[in-house]
Design a protein around this motif. Structure first.
Motif, PDB file in Angstrom:
ATOM      1  N   TYR A  84      57.958  -6.809  -8.446  1.00 23.90           N
ATOM      2  CA  TYR A  84      57.618  -6.849  -7.345  1.00 23.90           C
ATOM      3  C   TYR A  84      57.624  -7.454  -5.937  1.00 23.90           C
ATOM      4  O   TYR A  84      59.155  -7.804  -6.425  1.00 23.90           O
ATOM      5  N   GLY A  87      54.371  -8.379   0.236  1.00 32.50           N
ATOM      6  CA  GLY A  87      53.754  -7.768   1.437  1.00 32.50           C
ATOM      7  C   GLY A  87      54.152  -8.489   2.695  1.00 32.50           C
ATOM      8  O   GLY A  87      52.984  -9.136   3.041  1.00 32.50           O
ATOM      9  N   CYS A  90      51.145  -9.153   5.000  1.00 32.87           N
ATOM     10  CA  CYS A  90      49.812  -8.679   5.056  1.00 32.87           C
ATOM     11  C   CYS A  90      49.675 -10.124   5.156  1.00 32.87           C
ATOM     12  O   CYS A  90      50.098 -11.151   4.076  1.00 32.87           O
ATOM     13  N   CYS A  93      44.611  -7.632   1.459  1.00 30.42           N
ATOM     14  CA  CYS A  93      44.820  -6.344   0.632  1.00 30.42           C
ATOM     15  C   CYS A  93      42.918  -5.445   1.387  1.00 30.42           C
ATOM     16  O   CYS A  93      42.091  -5.779   1.623  1.00 30.42           O
ATOM     17  N   CYS A  95      46.622  -3.769   1.574  1.00 35.28           N
ATOM     18  CA  CYS A  95      48.304  -3.801   2.477  1.00 35.28           C
ATOM     19  C   CYS A  95      49.119  -2.440   2.810  1.00 35.28           C
ATOM     20  O   CYS A  95      49.660  -1.600   2.014  1.00 35.28           O
ATOM     21  N   CYS A  98      52.231  -2.634   0.430  1.00 33.63           N
ATOM     22  CA  CYS A  98      53.062  -1.495  -0.549  1.00 33.63           C
ATOM     23  C   CYS A  98      53.077  -0.122  -0.922  1.00 33.63           C
ATOM     24  O   CYS A  98      51.910   0.312  -0.733  1.00 33.63           O
ATOM     25  N   ARG A 103      52.858  -0.184  -5.378  1.00 33.03           N
ATOM     26  CA  ARG A 103      51.676  -0.017  -4.353  1.00 33.03           C
ATOM     27  C   ARG A 103      50.331  -0.516  -5.152  1.00 33.03           C
ATOM     28  O   ARG A 103      49.496  -0.269  -4.256  1.00 33.03           O
ATOM     29  N   CYS A 105      47.886  -3.997  -3.863  1.00 30.70           N
ATOM     30  CA  CYS A 105      48.316  -5.445  -3.483  1.00 30.70           C
ATOM     31  C   CYS A 105      47.908  -6.253  -4.007  1.00 30.70           C
ATOM     32  O   CYS A 105      46.429  -5.693  -4.706  1.00 30.70           O
ATOM     33  N   CYS A 114      53.157  -6.975  -3.550  1.00 31.00           N
ATOM     34  CA  CYS A 114      52.888  -5.407  -4.433  1.00 31.00           C
ATOM     35  C   CYS A 114      53.735  -5.328  -5.287  1.00 31.00           C
ATOM     36  O   CYS A 114      54.895  -6.639  -5.440  1.00 31.00           O
ATOM     37  N   CYS A 122      47.324  -6.273 -10.921  1.00 29.93           N
ATOM     38  CA  CYS A 122      47.543  -7.477 -10.724  1.00 29.93           C
ATOM     39  C   CYS A 122      47.666  -8.953 -11.397  1.00 29.93           C
ATOM     40  O   CYS A 122      46.333  -9.033 -12.513  1.00 29.93           O
TER      41      CYS A 122
END
Length: 123
Positions: A84, A87, A90, A93, A95, A98, A103, A105, A114, A122
């Motif tokens: 990770y 972000g 940001c 999301c 973002c 990311c 990629r 978020c 990210c 996540c």
């Protein structure tokens, strides 16, 4: 500019660690959950490692199994250690930061990160 532990961990002289129960738990409350002695593990910490209630799905020190530790640049996402990055800039999301391999978020504590893989990964 300052060291900060991942959510769920506390800063000690030895670095980021799980909250511990001191003195050790016993009797009717033999388990330790987030620094508190309990009789059974709460639903947010459904798994056990040596008397410690943990969440194998999200705990970076017990990711998927007891004592499976994610590296410093990884979070535990659904039982897998995933790379990770923050972000940058940001607040929610999606973002724009990311991209590429990082990629997905994700909200993580009070931060946006990210994560490697798809958004379903996540933590």
């Amino acid at each position: 500019g300052a060291c900060q532990c991942r959510p769920g961990l506390v800063m000690t002289a030895m670095g980021c660690r799980e909250p511990t129960c001191s003195p050790a738990c016993s009797g009717g409350t033999p388990l330790c959950a987030s620094g508190t002695c309990v009789g059974q593990c709460p639903t947010n910490l459904p798994d056990m490692c040596a008397g410690q209630c943990v969440d194998f799905q999200n705990d970076p020190l017990h990711c998927g199994a007891c004592d499976r530790i994610c590296m410093a640049d990884e979070v535990c996402a659904r039982g897998d250690c995933r790379h990770y990055a923050t972000g940058r800039g940001c607040t929610s999301c999606p973002c724009a930061a990311c991209v590429g391999d990082l990629r997905a978020c994700c909200s993580y504590g009070s931060d946006i990160i990210c994560v490697e893989g798809d958004p379903g990964r996540c933590p």
